[in-house]
Motif scaffolding. Sequence first.
Motif, PDB file in Angstrom:
ATOM      1  N   ASP A  56      94.012  91.617  84.148  1.00 26.67           N
ATOM      2  CA  ASP A  56      93.809  92.768  85.023  1.00 26.67           C
ATOM      3  C   ASP A  56      93.028  93.833  84.274  1.00 26.67           C
ATOM      4  O   ASP A  56      92.989  93.862  83.039  1.00 26.67           O
ATOM      5  CB  ASP A  56      95.156  93.333  85.483  1.00 26.67           C
ATOM      6  N   LEU A  57      92.389  94.680  85.043  1.00 29.78           N
ATOM      7  CA  LEU A  57      91.678  95.853  84.520  1.00 29.78           C
ATOM      8  C   LEU A  57      91.965  96.971  85.509  1.00 29.78           C
ATOM      9  O   LEU A  57      91.726  96.812  86.708  1.00 29.78           O
ATOM     10  CB  LEU A  57      90.175  95.565  84.437  1.00 29.78           C
ATOM     11  N   CYS A  58      92.504  98.074  85.033  1.00 28.13           N
ATOM     12  CA  CYS A  58      92.881  99.139  85.956  1.00 28.13           C
ATOM     13  C   CYS A  58      92.577 100.506  85.361  1.00 28.13           C
ATOM     14  O   CYS A  58      92.310 100.637  84.162  1.00 28.13           O
ATOM     15  CB  CYS A  58      94.360  99.047  86.327  1.00 28.13           C
ATOM     16  N   GLY A  59      92.602 101.514  86.198  1.00 29.74           N
ATOM     17  CA  GLY A  59      92.371 102.881  85.763  1.00 29.74           C
ATOM     18  C   GLY A  59      93.664 103.681  85.767  1.00 29.74           C
ATOM     19  O   GLY A  59      94.651 103.302  86.414  1.00 29.74           O
ATOM     20  N   ILE A  60      93.668 104.795  85.031  1.00 32.75           N
ATOM     21  CA  ILE A  60      94.811 105.700  84.985  1.00 32.75           C
ATOM     22  C   ILE A  60      94.284 107.130  85.042  1.00 32.75           C
ATOM     23  O   ILE A  60      93.276 107.459  84.419  1.00 32.75           O
ATOM     24  CB  ILE A  60      95.647 105.526  83.704  1.00 32.75           C
ATOM     25  N   ASP A  61      94.974 107.969  85.797  1.00 33.63           N
ATOM     26  CA  ASP A  61      94.687 109.401  85.821  1.00 33.63           C
ATOM     27  C   ASP A  61      95.891 110.122  85.218  1.00 33.63           C
ATOM     28  O   ASP A  61      96.980 110.099  85.780  1.00 33.63           O
ATOM     29  CB  ASP A  61      94.449 109.862  87.259  1.00 33.63           C
ATOM     30  N   TYR A  62      95.696 110.765  84.065  1.00 36.77           N
ATOM     31  CA  TYR A  62      96.788 111.439  83.360  1.00 36.77           C
ATOM     32  C   TYR A  62      96.878 112.924  83.704  1.00 36.77           C
ATOM     33  O   TYR A  62      97.424 113.698  82.930  1.00 36.77           O
ATOM     34  CB  TYR A  62      96.596 111.300  81.845  1.00 36.77           C
ATOM     35  N   LEU A  63      96.347 113.321  84.851  1.00 31.07           N
ATOM     36  CA  LEU A  63      96.388 114.730  85.238  1.00 31.07           C
ATOM     37  C   LEU A  63      97.835 115.229  85.233  1.00 31.07           C
ATOM     38  O   LEU A  63      98.711 114.649  85.863  1.00 31.07           O
ATOM     39  CB  LEU A  63      95.784 114.899  86.627  1.00 31.07           C
ATOM     40  N   HIS A  64      98.095 116.329  84.516  1.00 34.84           N
ATOM     41  CA  HIS A  64      99.412 116.969  84.401  1.00 34.84           C
ATOM     42  C   HIS A  64     100.434 116.110  83.652  1.00 34.84           C
ATOM     43  O   HIS A  64     101.619 116.457  83.614  1.00 34.84           O
ATOM     44  CB  HIS A  64      99.992 117.328  85.769  1.00 34.84           C
ATOM     45  N   ARG A  97      91.605 112.859  80.355  1.00 31.73           N
ATOM     46  CA  ARG A  97      92.348 112.743  81.611  1.00 31.73           C
ATOM     47  C   ARG A  97      92.428 111.311  82.108  1.00 31.73           C
ATOM     48  O   ARG A  97      93.463 110.876  82.624  1.00 31.73           O
ATOM     49  CB  ARG A  97      91.698 113.627  82.678  1.00 31.73           C
ATOM     50  N   PHE A  98      91.337 110.553  81.962  1.00 32.32           N
ATOM     51  CA  PHE A  98      91.290 109.199  82.508  1.00 32.32           C
ATOM     52  C   PHE A  98      91.332 108.148  81.401  1.00 32.32           C
ATOM     53  O   PHE A  98      91.022 108.431  80.243  1.00 32.32           O
ATOM     54  CB  PHE A  98      90.018 109.001  83.335  1.00 32.32           C
ATOM     55  N   VAL A 115      94.765  96.748  76.030  1.00 35.60           N
ATOM     56  CA  VAL A 115      93.775  97.605  75.377  1.00 35.60           C
ATOM     57  C   VAL A 115      93.524  98.800  76.276  1.00 35.60           C
ATOM     58  O   VAL A 115      93.144  98.647  77.444  1.00 35.60           O
ATOM     59  CB  VAL A 115      92.451  96.853  75.125  1.00 35.60           C
ATOM     60  N   ARG A 116      93.750 100.001  75.738  1.00 34.92           N
ATOM     61  CA  ARG A 116      93.565 101.224  76.526  1.00 34.92           C
ATOM     62  C   ARG A 116      92.434 102.055  75.953  1.00 34.92           C
ATOM     63  O   ARG A 116      92.414 102.357  74.756  1.00 34.92           O
ATOM     64  CB  ARG A 116      94.850 102.049  76.571  1.00 34.92           C
ATOM     65  N   VAL A 117      91.497 102.440  76.809  1.00 36.96           N
ATOM     66  CA  VAL A 117      90.331 103.220  76.403  1.00 36.96           C
ATOM     67  C   VAL A 117      90.368 104.555  77.126  1.00 36.96           C
ATOM     68  O   VAL A 117      90.330 104.614  78.362  1.00 36.96           O
ATOM     69  CB  VAL A 117      89.025 102.473  76.746  1.00 36.96           C
ATOM     70  N   SER A 118      90.450 105.648  76.378  1.00 41.05           N
ATOM     71  CA  SER A 118      90.471 106.988  76.973  1.00 41.05           C
ATOM     72  C   SER A 118      89.054 107.455  77.268  1.00 41.05           C
ATOM     73  O   SER A 118      88.129 107.200  76.499  1.00 41.05           O
ATOM     74  CB  SER A 118      91.155 107.976  76.018  1.00 41.05           C
ATOM     75  N   LEU A 119      88.901 108.149  78.403  1.00 42.71           N
ATOM     76  CA  LEU A 119      87.598 108.620  78.833  1.00 42.71           C
ATOM     77  C   LEU A 119      87.625 110.119  79.082  1.00 42.71           C
ATOM     78  O   LEU A 119      88.539 110.638  79.725  1.00 42.71           O
ATOM     79  CB  LEU A 119      87.168 107.906  80.119  1.00 42.71           C
ATOM     80  N   ASP A 120      86.615 110.802  78.584  1.00 38.77           N
ATOM     81  CA  ASP A 120      86.466 112.233  78.817  1.00 38.77           C
ATOM     82  C   ASP A 120      85.974 112.458  80.241  1.00 38.77           C
ATOM     83  O   ASP A 120      85.152 111.704  80.755  1.00 38.77           O
ATOM     84  CB  ASP A 120      85.468 112.819  77.814  1.00 38.77           C
ATOM     85  N   THR A 121      86.465 113.510  80.889  1.00 44.63           N
ATOM     86  CA  THR A 121      86.051 113.788  82.262  1.00 44.63           C
ATOM     87  C   THR A 121      84.565 114.109  82.358  1.00 44.63           C
ATOM     88  O   THR A 121      83.962 113.966  83.431  1.00 44.63           O
ATOM     89  CB  THR A 121      86.855 114.966  82.837  1.00 44.63           C
ATOM     90  N   GLN A 122      83.975 114.539  81.244  1.00 42.57           N
ATOM     91  CA  GLN A 122      82.545 114.841  81.248  1.00 42.57           C
ATOM     92  C   GLN A 122      81.687 113.589  81.067  1.00 42.57           C
ATOM     93  O   GLN A 122      80.477 113.636  81.281  1.00 42.57           O
ATOM     94  CB  GLN A 122      82.229 115.837  80.124  1.00 42.57           C
ATOM     95  N   ARG A 123      82.315 112.482  80.673  1.00 37.71           N
ATOM     96  CA  ARG A 123      81.571 111.227  80.456  1.00 37.71           C
ATOM     97  C   ARG A 123      82.375 110.072  81.052  1.00 37.71           C
ATOM     98  O   ARG A 123      82.910 109.230  80.325  1.00 37.71           O
ATOM     99  CB  ARG A 123      81.317 111.004  78.978  1.00 37.71           C
ATOM    100  N   LEU A 124      82.445 110.058  82.365  1.00 37.02           N
ATOM    101  CA  LEU A 124      83.238 109.032  83.044  1.00 37.02           C
ATOM    102  C   LEU A 124      82.437 107.748  83.229  1.00 37.02           C
ATOM    103  O   LEU A 124      82.132 107.327  84.352  1.00 37.02           O
ATOM    104  CB  LEU A 124      83.722 109.556  84.394  1.00 37.02           C
ATOM    105  N   HIS A 125      82.087 107.134  82.126  1.00 38.93           N
ATOM    106  CA  HIS A 125      81.393 105.853  82.205  1.00 38.93           C
ATOM    107  C   HIS A 125      81.722 105.030  80.964  1.00 38.93           C
ATOM    108  O   HIS A 125      82.039 105.558  79.903  1.00 38.93           O
ATOM    109  CB  HIS A 125      79.877 106.052  82.335  1.00 38.93           C
ATOM    110  N   ILE A 126      81.652 103.720  81.138  1.00 33.91           N
ATOM    111  CA  ILE A 126      81.944 102.792  80.052  1.00 33.91           C
ATOM    112  C   ILE A 126      81.160 101.515  80.333  1.00 33.91           C
ATOM    113  O   ILE A 126      80.844 101.210  81.489  1.00 33.91           O
ATOM    114  CB  ILE A 126      83.466 102.497  79.968  1.00 33.91           C
TER     115      ILE A 126
END
Length: 224
Positions: A56-64, A97-98, A115-126
């Motif tokens: 699986d490959l999924c996203g996470i939003d860590y807002l708050h 955040r993501f 494997v978890r990869v953190s992404l900056d909200t200003q660079r939401l691409h991988i």
Amino acid sequence: MTEFNKKLTHLLKSFPDVSQISALGETTILCKPQDAVTLLKALKQEPGLDMAMLVDLCGIDYLHYGQSEWETSSATATGYGRGVERFVNKETKSNARFAIVYHLLSMQQKKRLRVRVSLDTQRLHIDSIVNIWPNAQWYEREVYDLYGIHFTGHPDLRRILTDYGFIGHPFRKDFPLEGYVEMRYDANLERCVYEPCEITPRVSVPKVIRKEDNRYYSQPKEDK
């Protein structure tokens, strides 16, 4: 230390910015976006690791996350607590955040990795990993649709669950439950049209089971 863990530790020494955490018998590798493709390819091809399957490959939003309780209205006197101090994983807390999470499986070694990869909200691409696991094509489209994260190099990056005219990304924590627009069929135009959402905004609150409510007990309480 098992032979598998030795090989994993040896491999991670080649990635100075990569770390790993273990909890509840599971191993999670924390990785930066620029190392993700190289690391994932190595985990698949390295003898003794053989992470041949992308489960699986999924996203996470860590807002708050870890900062506040659930932002809900006062629905009950015994509402639902998020348990900020008790349940927050301090390893997870960061300024990002993501995150993208890859769930890997080795049938040969009978092992799983996350494997978890953190992404900056200003660079939401991988970078896309379709060239490593072809089935990632569907998963990446899903994350793009629901979170708005762009996968560079994806051969067909477009929405997969929502409609082509959908506005926003519904799995983001700040996306309203009612959405921004609603769709209906217009008989005069003979097509579907989008209009501003007229549903009254509400908050999703988990069900609270009260001891006084006999519906949740096999034996109703006797009247006093």
